[in-house]
Write a protein that holds these residues in place. Structure first.
Motif, PDB file in Angstrom:
ATOM      1  N   GLY A 170       0.805  -1.215   0.000  1.00 59.71           N
ATOM      2  CA  GLY A 170       0.000   0.000   0.000  1.00 59.71           C
ATOM      3  C   GLY A 170       0.834   1.259   0.000  1.00 59.71           C
ATOM      4  O   GLY A 170       0.383   2.315  -0.453  1.00 59.71           O
ATOM      5  N   ALA A 171       2.083   1.173   0.513  1.00 63.02           N
ATOM      6  CA  ALA A 171       2.987   2.330   0.543  1.00 63.02           C
ATOM      7  C   ALA A 171       3.788   2.468  -0.736  1.00 63.02           C
ATOM      8  O   ALA A 171       4.650   3.346  -0.835  1.00 63.02           O
ATOM      9  CB  ALA A 171       3.929   2.218   1.732  1.00 63.02           C
ATOM     10  N   GLY A 172       3.523   1.610  -1.712  1.00 61.67           N
ATOM     11  CA  GLY A 172       4.217   1.720  -2.986  1.00 61.67           C
ATOM     12  C   GLY A 172       5.521   0.968  -3.073  1.00 61.67           C
ATOM     13  O   GLY A 172       6.274   1.136  -4.035  1.00 61.67           O
ATOM     14  N   VAL A 173       5.818   0.130  -2.077  1.00 59.05           N
ATOM     15  CA  VAL A 173       7.035  -0.679  -2.123  1.00 59.05           C
ATOM     16  C   VAL A 173       6.793  -1.863  -3.059  1.00 59.05           C
ATOM     17  O   VAL A 173       5.814  -2.587  -2.913  1.00 59.05           O
ATOM     18  CB  VAL A 173       7.425  -1.176  -0.717  1.00 59.05           C
ATOM     19  CG1 VAL A 173       8.664  -2.055  -0.787  1.00 59.05           C
ATOM     20  CG2 VAL A 173       7.669   0.014   0.208  1.00 59.05           C
ATOM     21  N   LYS A 174       7.693  -2.050  -3.995  1.00 56.85           N
ATOM     22  CA  LYS A 174       7.521  -3.122  -4.975  1.00 56.85           C
ATOM     23  C   LYS A 174       7.922  -4.457  -4.360  1.00 56.85           C
ATOM     24  O   LYS A 174       9.086  -4.668  -4.004  1.00 56.85           O
ATOM     25  CB  LYS A 174       8.363  -2.838  -6.217  1.00 56.85           C
ATOM     26  CG  LYS A 174       7.912  -1.602  -6.982  1.00 56.85           C
ATOM     27  CD  LYS A 174       8.765  -1.375  -8.212  1.00 56.85           C
ATOM     28  CE  LYS A 174       8.297  -0.139  -8.975  1.00 56.85           C
ATOM     29  NZ  LYS A 174       9.127   0.121 -10.177  1.00 56.85           N
ATOM     30  N   LEU A 175       6.946  -5.337  -4.230  1.00 60.79           N
ATOM     31  CA  LEU A 175       7.172  -6.690  -3.732  1.00 60.79           C
ATOM     32  C   LEU A 175       6.691  -7.650  -4.813  1.00 60.79           C
ATOM     33  O   LEU A 175       5.499  -7.904  -4.935  1.00 60.79           O
ATOM     34  CB  LEU A 175       6.420  -6.914  -2.417  1.00 60.79           C
ATOM     35  CG  LEU A 175       6.815  -6.000  -1.251  1.00 60.79           C
ATOM     36  CD1 LEU A 175       5.914  -6.234  -0.059  1.00 60.79           C
ATOM     37  CD2 LEU A 175       8.273  -6.240  -0.868  1.00 60.79           C
ATOM     38  N   PRO A 176       7.585  -8.186  -5.604  1.00 58.85           N
ATOM     39  CA  PRO A 176       7.167  -8.967  -6.769  1.00 58.85           C
ATOM     40  C   PRO A 176       6.534 -10.309  -6.446  1.00 58.85           C
ATOM     41  O   PRO A 176       5.842 -10.880  -7.280  1.00 58.85           O
ATOM     42  CB  PRO A 176       8.479  -9.145  -7.546  1.00 58.85           C
ATOM     43  CG  PRO A 176       9.555  -8.997  -6.525  1.00 58.85           C
ATOM     44  CD  PRO A 176       9.045  -8.018  -5.523  1.00 58.85           C
ATOM     45  N   ARG A 177       6.745 -10.822  -5.246  1.00 58.57           N
ATOM     46  CA  ARG A 177       6.212 -12.131  -4.894  1.00 58.57           C
ATOM     47  C   ARG A 177       4.930 -11.994  -4.082  1.00 58.57           C
ATOM     48  O   ARG A 177       4.585 -10.922  -3.594  1.00 58.57           O
ATOM     49  CB  ARG A 177       7.244 -12.941  -4.109  1.00 58.57           C
ATOM     50  CG  ARG A 177       8.553 -13.164  -4.864  1.00 58.57           C
ATOM     51  CD  ARG A 177       9.543 -13.901  -3.994  1.00 58.57           C
ATOM     52  NE  ARG A 177      10.819 -14.096  -4.678  1.00 58.57           N
ATOM     53  CZ  ARG A 177      11.881 -14.657  -4.115  1.00 58.57           C
ATOM     54  NH1 ARG A 177      11.818 -15.073  -2.859  1.00 58.57           N
ATOM     55  NH2 ARG A 177      13.000 -14.793  -4.806  1.00 58.57           N
ATOM     56  N   SER A 178       4.250 -13.129  -3.919  1.00 64.16           N
ATOM     57  CA  SER A 178       3.019 -13.134  -3.130  1.00 64.16           C
ATOM     58  C   SER A 178       3.352 -13.150  -1.649  1.00 64.16           C
ATOM     59  O   SER A 178       4.477 -13.462  -1.234  1.00 64.16           O
ATOM     60  CB  SER A 178       2.171 -14.355  -3.483  1.00 64.16           C
ATOM     61  OG  SER A 178       2.842 -15.551  -3.097  1.00 64.16           O
ATOM     62  N   GLU A 179       2.362 -12.807  -0.833  1.00 65.51           N
ATOM     63  CA  GLU A 179       2.573 -12.762   0.613  1.00 65.51           C
ATOM     64  C   GLU A 179       2.929 -14.129   1.167  1.00 65.51           C
ATOM     65  O   GLU A 179       3.747 -14.247   2.086  1.00 65.51           O
ATOM     66  CB  GLU A 179       1.324 -12.210   1.299  1.00 65.51           C
ATOM     67  CG  GLU A 179       1.476 -12.034   2.800  1.00 65.51           C
ATOM     68  CD  GLU A 179       0.317 -11.311   3.438  1.00 65.51           C
ATOM     69  OE1 GLU A 179       0.431 -10.934   4.627  1.00 65.51           O
ATOM     70  OE2 GLU A 179      -0.701 -11.107   2.735  1.00 65.51           O
ATOM     71  N   SER A 180       2.334 -15.178   0.637  1.00 69.98           N
ATOM     72  CA  SER A 180       2.611 -16.519   1.149  1.00 69.98           C
ATOM     73  C   SER A 180       4.058 -16.929   0.900  1.00 69.98           C
ATOM     74  O   SER A 180       4.643 -17.671   1.699  1.00 69.98           O
ATOM     75  CB  SER A 180       1.666 -17.524   0.491  1.00 69.98           C
ATOM     76  OG  SER A 180       1.836 -17.532  -0.922  1.00 69.98           O
ATOM     77  N   LEU A 181       4.652 -16.451  -0.187  1.00 69.40           N
ATOM     78  CA  LEU A 181       6.042 -16.797  -0.463  1.00 69.40           C
ATOM     79  C   LEU A 181       7.003 -16.060   0.472  1.00 69.40           C
ATOM     80  O   LEU A 181       8.042 -16.599   0.842  1.00 69.40           O
ATOM     81  CB  LEU A 181       6.380 -16.478  -1.919  1.00 69.40           C
ATOM     82  CG  LEU A 181       5.723 -17.379  -2.969  1.00 69.40           C
ATOM     83  CD1 LEU A 181       6.081 -16.923  -4.371  1.00 69.40           C
ATOM     84  CD2 LEU A 181       6.148 -18.830  -2.763  1.00 69.40           C
ATOM     85  N   TYR A 182       6.669 -14.832   0.832  1.00 70.40           N
ATOM     86  CA  TYR A 182       7.506 -14.109   1.795  1.00 70.40           C
ATOM     87  C   TYR A 182       7.323 -14.648   3.205  1.00 70.40           C
ATOM     88  O   TYR A 182       8.270 -14.702   3.987  1.00 70.40           O
ATOM     89  CB  TYR A 182       7.196 -12.614   1.765  1.00 70.40           C
ATOM     90  CG  TYR A 182       7.672 -11.918   0.525  1.00 70.40           C
ATOM     91  CD1 TYR A 182       9.025 -11.765   0.254  1.00 70.40           C
ATOM     92  CD2 TYR A 182       6.772 -11.386  -0.394  1.00 70.40           C
ATOM     93  CE1 TYR A 182       9.470 -11.109  -0.883  1.00 70.40           C
ATOM     94  CE2 TYR A 182       7.193 -10.728  -1.537  1.00 70.40           C
ATOM     95  CZ  TYR A 182       8.547 -10.598  -1.781  1.00 70.40           C
ATOM     96  OH  TYR A 182       8.985  -9.960  -2.908  1.00 70.40           O
ATOM     97  N   GLY A 183       6.088 -15.006   3.543  1.00 74.01           N
ATOM     98  CA  GLY A 183       5.825 -15.496   4.889  1.00 74.01           C
ATOM     99  C   GLY A 183       6.127 -14.453   5.938  1.00 74.01           C
ATOM    100  O   GLY A 183       5.824 -13.259   5.780  1.00 74.01           O
ATOM    101  N   LEU A 184       6.769 -14.909   7.028  1.00 74.43           N
ATOM    102  CA  LEU A 184       7.098 -14.010   8.143  1.00 74.43           C
ATOM    103  C   LEU A 184       8.543 -13.533   8.084  1.00 74.43           C
ATOM    104  O   LEU A 184       9.083 -13.074   9.094  1.00 74.43           O
ATOM    105  CB  LEU A 184       6.835 -14.725   9.473  1.00 74.43           C
ATOM    106  CG  LEU A 184       5.367 -15.037   9.778  1.00 74.43           C
ATOM    107  CD1 LEU A 184       5.247 -15.881  11.050  1.00 74.43           C
ATOM    108  CD2 LEU A 184       4.554 -13.766   9.918  1.00 74.43           C
ATOM    109  N   THR A 185       9.171 -13.613   6.906  1.00 73.05           N
ATOM    110  CA  THR A 185      10.562 -13.162   6.790  1.00 73.05           C
ATOM    111  C   THR A 185      10.681 -11.655   6.539  1.00 73.05           C
ATOM    112  O   THR A 185      11.783 -11.116   6.621  1.00 73.05           O
ATOM    113  CB  THR A 185      11.272 -13.901   5.639  1.00 73.05           C
ATOM    114  OG1 THR A 185      10.646 -13.544   4.396  1.00 73.05           O
ATOM    115  CG2 THR A 185      11.168 -15.412   5.837  1.00 73.05           C
ATOM    116  N   LEU A 186       9.571 -10.989   6.226  1.00 70.95           N
ATOM    117  CA  LEU A 186       9.646  -9.571   5.891  1.00 70.95           C
ATOM    118  C   LEU A 186      10.261  -8.713   6.995  1.00 70.95           C
ATOM    119  O   LEU A 186      11.068  -7.827   6.708  1.00 70.95           O
ATOM    120  CB  LEU A 186       8.260  -9.045   5.527  1.00 70.95           C
ATOM    121  CG  LEU A 186       7.726  -9.445   4.148  1.00 70.95           C
ATOM    122  CD1 LEU A 186       6.331  -8.889   3.940  1.00 70.95           C
ATOM    123  CD2 LEU A 186       8.653  -8.932   3.058  1.00 70.95           C
ATOM    124  N   PRO A 187       9.907  -8.912   8.282  1.00 65.84           N
ATOM    125  CA  PRO A 187      10.507  -8.045   9.312  1.00 65.84           C
ATOM    126  C   PRO A 187      12.016  -8.193   9.418  1.00 65.84           C
ATOM    127  O   PRO A 187      12.680  -7.304   9.960  1.00 65.84           O
ATOM    128  CB  PRO A 187       9.817  -8.498  10.602  1.00 65.84           C
ATOM    129  CG  PRO A 187       8.586  -9.206  10.167  1.00 65.84           C
ATOM    130  CD  PRO A 187       8.907  -9.822   8.855  1.00 65.84           C
TER     131      PRO A 187
END
Length: 791
Positions: free
Chosen positions: A438-455
């Motif tokens: 929502g803040a315009g950060v480009k995240l090319p993968r789906s949320e499930s692929l990132y999981g809880l590694t984003l923080p």
């Protein structure tokens, strides 16, 4: 027959003698050569009227001039034909340069029709078999030669030049022709036009040229190679020729000496290269671009980076990037994409401020901001820093140790991984992934692929993204775009991505001691709110700071992605960050302002129990002040500290005073078993209540304390059993949260006994499919239940 002679009267004779002159004039004008000349003149006049209008500066490409916010030149771009040529209107050229150019090039410019016939006659005596010498060209003729690329060293070429000059004079005013000439005149090497020459030689616009500077420029077009204001180290004869000519031009010797000792600034005017390239990519049709960059700050940061790399090269630190943004206006004041733009060994032309890199822990503040907004925590809430599995994901702390229960503010300040991942797992609408997208950060993968590694840096973001997000914390949670030119729109209000209260509290949690000082800032210095980050494999070291009304981000690493154990945010990037901050504050001190809540913010500051993080009860001896958001923050009275009755002789606990024993009142800590087990694993002793006397009435015991609360499986959940032997053997984990005085928990499915476990352990339940009411009964007779479905 004899002719008759008629005598003429004397009066008539006088009349004829008087008109004799008119007769002669009549005979002259009737002469064939006169009529031919008149016809030629009339023809020339008609030809003059019918001359086509030639293009003046059509299809001539001009350079772009990029300046900083104070008008200082950053770069002049090359044109399509590899020239430095700046469009400059005649009104923006110094009158001294105009006058000196006319004096040296064409004294009769305002009188002749484009061609000076007297100069042509004079040059006719210098004819040679191979062509003609120059010397008769007017400014209009020179413009024709420059504009139409004419070869004028032959008679045919000179004739075409004359015709072209007449065409120009026929259709354009003297001012237009002079303006075009001053934009195309050669000033040495690939410099054309007075605008580019004044910028490159003197570092100023053409309207600010002094008289000596104007004279120095005006004489160059006659011999651009010999008279250009360059001092060639390898050509002393060129220096001598320049000096002799300028002496003859009566230019002050001291001024001319300064010109000869100076080097052309063409190569040097390549300042803030990454920033300028980004601006030029978006501003392709503007000749003059005024940017938001502050050249003084840009060069200061470049010097700090250069010095830092020279000092730490032995540690493998060879490259860095930084960006400075004014949060009031979102203007980019400095942007350093690499340590050396021209160093191919470090891939210096890659822009580190726009290259996606793993941000490490620099996104953790936004996990806490969302948790504050969603009512999961307040700054003094107690979180768990203990080993925990999230499905197949088993995160660890950077130091691979665990500190046990920890305040939320301390968990963020110390960048503990486990509490951040635990909070991220509880976020909803938005999750961290949804927030970043929502803040315009480009995240090319789906949320499930990132999981809880984003923080922990599981996705790559750019430095631009980071400074925008941190600026939103300063601007009451409003996200605004970065500005790089004076024409970029200024947003009166940004888009709200975080509630103002949560943004304020998050910054408060980032007010940390400096790494090299080990203490918080004194009241004499404005606070610095900062965070570091280290990517997986030690490939990137980050540090981001908010101070005064600025955001500064620093990156240390290499663009090849090679790991280096030195690339740790706190020890590699943070020292450079604070060196830059100290240097900036020394050069432009600003009044220090306290960090205050936004006007009208829904915030309240009260006392909390320093141990539990809840509102204090009378038994909470240690208290601390803190902020919370009324109606959102999870606020309750402290139930950890409780007063109990203890038998004075045995030291055991009793349920009530029946008058038969000597008792004393003492305060103990009643921690939930999950936190108590974490304290034990961390080696942190707590003052726990003693067990009850053996003969204490069980009903009285059951009335004290809190009943067990089943936390696994969750109430009302449906548990899916996989059709595999391993799944059936593993069973369903059962876990309850109990008071600190509980030793054992007994589990029931409906009325069937499942088994017992220690209060801190997990019991595995091998269940058949069905709907069950689970009951957890502690050893004091207190119970809690929930419903679960097994498939």
């Amino acid at each position: 027959m004899k002719k008759r002679v008629i005598p003429i009267p004397q009066s008539r004779e006088r009349d004829l003698s008087t008109g004799g002159g008119l007769c002669k004039f009549y005979r002259v004008i009737r002469a064939p050569w006169v009529r031919s000349l008149a016809l030629l003149g009339m023809t020339a006049w008609f030809v003059w009227l019918l001359l086509p209008k030639p293009p003046l500066l059509d299809e001539i490409s001009f350079s772009q001039c990029v300046r900083d916010r104070n008008g200082k030149l950053l770069r002049i771009t090359l044109t399509s034909d590899q020239k430095f040529r700046l469009w400059t209107s005649l009104s923006d050229i110094s009158p001294a340069l105009i006058d000196s150019t006319l004096r040296f090039e064409d004294k009769y410019y305002r009188q002749h029709p484009g061609v000076n016939p007297f100069a042509l006659l004079r040059s006719a005596f210098n004819l040679r078999a191979s062509g003609v010498h120059s010397g008769a060209s007017t400014i209009t003729m020179q413009l024709a030669r420059l504009r139409y690329h004419l070869c004028t060293r032959t008679l045919r070429g000179k004739f075409v030049q004359i015709v072209r000059a007449l065409e120009l004079e026929r259709h354009y005013s003297k001012a237009e022709i002079l303006e075009a000439y001053l934009n195309l005149a050669p000033y040495g090497r690939n410099i054309e036009g007075a605008g580019a020459a004044s910028q490159i030689y003197f570092g100023k616009t053409a309207d600010h040229l002094t008289t000596p500077e104007s004279i120095a420029l005006s004489v160059i077009p006659q011999s651009p190679t010999r008279r250009a204001l360059f001092a060639d180290r390898n050509n002393r004869s060129l220096d001598s020729a320049q000096g002799n000519w300028y002496d003859r031009a009566k230019i002050n010797r001291q001024f001319s000496a300064r010109l000869f000792s100076a080097r052309a600034q063409t190569e040097r005017k390549f300042l803030a290269p990454h920033f300028v390239q980004q601006v030029l990519a978006t501003e392709k049709n503007r000749s003059e671009i005024v940017t938001t960059l502050d050249l003084a700050k840009q060069q200061l940061i470049e010097r700090r980076i250069t010095d830092y790399i020279q000092t730490n090269r032995g540690r493998g630190i060879q490259n860095a990037a930084a960006i400075l943004v004014d949060t009031h206006t979102m203007e980019v004041l400095a942007q350093v994409g690499s340590a050396d733009f021209f160093n191919s060994e470090i891939q210096g032309q890659v822009d580190g401020t726009r290259a996606p890199r793993s941000p490490g822990s620099t996104l953790k503040p936004f996990v806490y901001a969302l948790a504050l907004e969603q009512g999961l925590i307040h700054p003094l809430s107690i979180l768990s820093d203990a080993p925990h599995s999230f499905g197949d994901y088993d995160p660890e702390n950077f130091d691979r140790e665990f500190v046990g229960p920890i305040r939320a503010c301390d968990a963020l300040a110390r960048s503990r991984n486990l509490p951040a991942v635990e909070l991220a797992s509880q976020l909803h609408h938005p999750t961290l992934y949804e927030f970043l997208r929502g803040a315009g950060v480009k995240l090319p993968r789906s949320e499930s692929l990132y999981g809880l590694t984003l923080p922990l840096g599981g996705a790559e973001v750019t430095m631009e993204d980071l400074v925008r997000l941190y600026a939103a914390l300063v601007n009451n949670g409003e996200l605004c775009p970065l500005r790089r030119t004076s024409r970029d729109p200024t947003a009166l209000r940004g888009r709200s991505i975080i509630m103002p209260e949560a943004a304020f509290l998050t910054l408060e949690m980032l007010n940390l001691p400096r790494p090299e000082v080990g203490r918080a800032y004194s009241d004499q210095a404005a606070p610095v709110f900062w965070k570091t980050g280290t990517s997986h494999g030690f490939r990137d070291a980050w540090s981001v700071a908010v101070f005064n009304h600025y955001v500064l981000a620093v990156w240390i690493g290499n663009f090849e992605g090679r790991g280096n154990g030195t690339f740790v945010g706190r020890i590699a990037a943070a020292p450079l960050l604070f060196q830059i901050i100290d240097s900036l504050r020394a050069t432009w001190p600003e009044p220090n302002q306290p960090h205050l809540p936004p006007p009208g913010a829904n915030l309240k500051r009260v006392s909390f129990c320093a141990v539990s993080g809840d509102l204090p009860e009378p038994y909470c001896a240690q208290q601390i002040e803190g902020w919370f958001i009324p109606g959102i923050s999870p606020i309750k009275l402290c139930d950890v500290h409780q007063e109990v009755l203890v038998d004075a002789i045995s030291g055991l606990r009793v349920a009530r005073d029946d008058g038969t024993r000597q008792l004393r009142r003492e305060v103990y800590e009643f921690w939930p078993t999950e936190l108590l087990s974490i304290f034990r694993r961390a080696g942190v002793p707590r003052k726990l209540p003693p067990p009850f006397l053996p003969d204490t009435d069980p009903e009285l015991v059951a009335r004290t304390g809190n009943p067990p609360r089943i936390i696994a499986p969750a109430a009302g959940s449906t548990y899916e059993l996989l059709n595999s032997e391993s799944s059936r053997k593993q069973g369903i984990p059962l876990r309850a949260k109990t008071d600190a005085d509980v030793r054992e928990v007994y589990w029931f499915a409906d009325k069937a006994f499942i088994g017992k476990s220690a209060a801190t352990d997990i019991l595995s339940w091998k269940s058949a499919p069905g709907r069950y009411e689970l009951t957890a009964l502690d050893d004091h007779g207190r119970s809690g239940s929930c419903t679960v479905t097994v498939r």
